[in-house]
Enzyme design. Structure first.
Site, mmCIF file in Angstrom:
data_model
loop_
_atom_site.group_PDB
_atom_site.id
_atom_site.type_symbol
_atom_site.label_atom_id
_atom_site.label_comp_id
_atom_site.label_asym_id
_atom_site.label_seq_id
_atom_site.Cartn_x
_atom_site.Cartn_y
_atom_site.Cartn_z
ATOM 1 N N ASN A 1 -10.326 -2.989 2.171
ATOM 2 C CA ASN A 1 -10.067 -3.062 0.621
ATOM 3 C C ASN A 1 -11.168 -2.881 0.027
ATOM 4 O OD1 ASN A 1 -7.040 -3.584 0.848
ATOM 5 N ND2 ASN A 1 -7.511 -5.689 0.822
ATOM 6 N N HIS B 1 0.647 -1.275 0.131
ATOM 7 C CA HIS B 1 0.043 -0.065 0.001
ATOM 8 C C HIS B 1 1.064 1.222 -0.077
ATOM 9 C CE1 HIS B 1 -3.797 -2.298 0.640
ATOM 10 N NE2 HIS B 1 -3.163 -2.987 1.492
#
Length: 736
Positions: free
Chosen positions: A165, A92
């Protein structure tokens, strides 16, 4: 030039000062420093500097001598620059974010005692960070990847981090496998290739060998992995959490975010091109929408299962590789989140924000989900590695409620704790623990019995049923996109063992799918499967099931392509209507200098045809004008704009002489155009040949079969794509 720079700086300052505020934003204002003309350059220790251009050195009239190490200003500048970087997130790393607010419109007090989910009068500040997973901080936005959707709620009872997510499941059931799944997805170790892609040997080798990943990789090969916008994707908590109400009753829950604008994606050719043409596409899209006041919104929903019903399903509800099908466990929408303020500075806010799944508030707890248990350790641990033990004192991470404890010292400590004791219990009874009545966190009294072992339950060992469920629930066009995605990914695997075995694995999802992919990538086509497709479907897995409540073009980008001699009446009407519907008109010309209309008026385009591409907009409109149409018909890039937009299934509008231009560019007999004063729509191409004075004066109603040209054109835009072009094979008949 200096005046332009000054105006730009003032505009940026006004945008920040006029943006919506919140308790958290007000808290951060104590950290702000304004960079403007009234300020004077100083060192970090406050001494004003007379120059920022020359190192202190020995000089004479005719030569420059050695630079002096004694110069504290120069040494500080170089030292600070050398140490600007902090460790990049392992996953990320590439992210963008925004401030906003969260509010519940229906109390969930039957499920939880957490005021953030029960108090309908409360408005909770949030910061949301979206991200890709595999790529480095400098990678492109539009790669095929899972997207992180992490929300930090600054509640009055402490920070709650919902770290999710845009896909509701994950590749692994147990956190102990996290290093393996990420190592396999990252660039291969011998040559650090490829960047931010799953299309390589190691990724797919892991997927074959680790069968529990099968459900997740079907999602990763769907359109979910190439979102049109961060504002147009769902968010999921992924793991199973718990909620505890005031009566002490516990429910298992999953959290959902559903966007107001609907769930939409790019097409693959478009995503590939954008990665090079505009690698910051998603980041800029989010910023632009908020700056223009088109604040993105999501509904917040909860799936809940009573504790006594935990084992009533044919899947384990604690398995992060499984969804809770919504026809079995409906989503209850109770709140809404709006993002309404861009960051003031990227690094101290978007980059330094630290999310931890272990950060919850009273009334929210953890299940025995083995992935969540490991995430609770991993996220906290990685923030210490990135930011230091005092990471929660950084302004962006700091709660808005009082913080008081006996944690002390450590690198970069900000808090100055006054008093003579730093322990509890102490003789002053200073800072005692809170009682339950005072809001102390209540751990659920869960009874646990068993043996210590490295094992999983029987339901955890079933890995294919929900992969089949997801594939079966896709629309025909989504299935075709999955086929194309598998074909692309496995084509980039050079090792025959990898793509050959993956074809066999796909047979565990659907035999026909596996046979189709085998022909595409050169693997041996399977004739049987050990796991025949069960044929079942469920609701709300297909993106087509999440349209906006009403057709809208809000925040869509519409290119208006003009050349000298363009029809100013059609141009003016379209520009005004696009803006009035909260979309973004972008004027594109053969050059960026002013373009002259048929009536002599002029307009300066935002971009020229070579500097921008159709990939960066949602639709194109070409107003009439004989001279303009003739000029554009001889411009290869203009023709490419039309063909590429058609190939990417986007709405195309044209009036007057531009109708023939569009017909020439597309040149397909299946696509018909207007020949009279009637609006004509064909495969999302909306045309009006003979323009009347009243053609653009009627109020715009966005609807199928709308009476006016703009209403019909806007409806085509609101559909996101014209899928019939692809289903009928038209997009593959032209070169783009």
């Amino acid at each position: 030039m200096s005046n332009i720079i000054s105006q730009a700086g003032q505009k940026a300052k006004e945008a920040l000062t006029s943006a919506p505020s919140s308790k958290k934003v007000d808290d951060l204002k104590n950290e702000f420093k304004e960079t403007d003309k009234s300020a004077r350059l100083t060192t970090d220790y406050g001494v004003k500097q007379t120059t920022a251009d020359d190192w202190l050195r020995i000089v004479s009239d005719d030569k420059i001598g050695p630079s002096l190490l004694e110069d504290p200003f120069a040494r500080e500048r170089i030292m600070r620059f050398d140490h600007e970087r902090i460790p990049e997130r392992v996953v990320h790393a590439r992210g963008s974010g925004a401030f906003g607010k969260f509010k519940v419109y229906e109390s969930a007090s039957d499920l939880t005692m957490a005021p953030v989910l029960t108090d309908t009068s409360r408005e909770t500040p949030v910061f949301v960070r979206f991200s890709t997973v595999l790529g480095s901080r400098g990678s492109a936005d539009t790669v095929r990847d899972v997207r992180g959707f992490a929300v930090k709620f600054y509640t009055e009872e402490g920070n709650w981090d919902l770290v999710g997510n845009n896909i509701p499941v994950f590749f692994i059931q147990d956190a102990i496998k996290f290093p393996d799944v990420i190592h396999a997805g990252k660039p291969e170790p011998h040559n650090e290739v490829p960047q931010a892609q799953s299309a390589h040997n190691n990724f797919w080798d892991f997927q074959f060998n680790h069968t529990e990943a099968t459900h997740m990789f079907t999602w990763a090969m769907s359109d979910r992995a190439i979102p049109r916008s961060l504002r147009m994707m769902q968010g999921f908590g992924v793991n199973t959490y718990t909620l505890i109400n005031a009566q002490g009753k516990r429910h298992f829950v999953k959290f959902h975010w559903t966007p107001e604008l609907g769930v939409h994606s790019l097409v693959w050719d478009e995503a590939l091109k954008l990665a090079g043409q505009d690698p910051d596409f998603h980041r800029k899209d989010l910023w632009e929408a908020i700056e223009n006041g088109a604040y993105p919104k999501w509904k917040f929903g909860i799936q809940a299962i009573a504790e006594e019903d935990e084992h009533k399903f044919d899947f384990d509800i604690l398995d992060a590789t499984k969804i809770w099908p919504e026809d079995l466990v409906p989503v209850r929408y109770i709140g809404e989140m709006e993002l309404n303020r861009n960051p003031d500075e990227f690094f101290p806010q978007t980059e330094q924000i630290a999310f931890c799944t272990s950060h919850v508030v009273n009334g929210i707890g953890f299940s025995d989900d083995p992935l969540l248990q490991g995430r609770n350790f991993s996220y906290f641990d990685t923030q210490i590695s990135r930011l230091g033990v005092n990471f929660q004192e950084l302004p962006i991470n700091r709660p808005v409620c009082p913080v008081m404890n006996f944690n002390r010292d450590g690198a970069m400590r900000h808090t100055i704790s006054r008093g003579t004791v730093n322990y509890y219990p102490n003789r002053f009874d200073a800072c005692p623990p809170a009682s339950l009545k005072e809001g102390g966190y209540l751990e659920y009294a869960q009874k646990v019995a068993g043996i210590k072992a490295r094992a999983r339950s029987a339901k955890f060992k079933e890995h294919f049923s929900q992969a089949q469920l997801f594939y079966n629930s896709m629309s025909p066009i989504e299935k075709q996109h999955m086929i194309n995605a598998f074909g692309f990914e496995l084509d980039h695997c050079e090792d025959p063992v990898v793509y050959g075995r993956m074809v066999q694995r796909l047979a565990d999802i659907d035999l026909g799918l596996a046979q189709t992919i085998a022909e595409m990538v050169g693997g041996e086509a399977p004739t049987t499967t050990n796991h025949p497709n069960h044929g079942r479907k469920t609701i709300n897995l297909s993106q087509t099931e999440f349209p906006p409540a009403t057709p809208t073009i809000k925040s869509r980008r519409v290119a208006i392509i003009i050349a000298d001699g363009y029809d100013n009446v059609a141009y003016d009407a379209a520009y005004a209507a696009i803006s009035a519907n909260q979309a973004i008109p972008l004027v594109i010309g053969p050059r960026r200098s002013k373009v002259t209309a048929a009536n002599g008026s002029t307009v300066q385009p935002h971009h020229h045809l070579e500097g921008f591409r159709s990939t960066m907009v949602d639709a194109i409109f070409i107003p009439g004008g004989a001279k303009a149409a003739e000029t554009l018909s001889k411009n290869g890039r203009a023709l490419h704009w039309i063909r590429e937009a058609f190939g990417h299934l986007k709405a195309i509008g044209a009036t007057g002489e531009a109708v023939d231009l569009v017909a020439k560019a597309i040149a397909l007999p299946q696509v018909t155009v207007s020949s009279e004063a009637e609006v004509h729509e064909s495969y999302g191409v909306v045309t009006l040949k003979k323009v009347k004075p009243e053609s653009f004066t009627d109020a715009v109603k966005i609807a199928k079969g709308a009476a006016g040209f703009l209403g019909e054109f806007f409806y085509a835009i609101a559909q996101h794509r014209n899928w019939d072009r692809e289903l009928d094979g038209l997009h593959s008949m032209i070169a783009y």
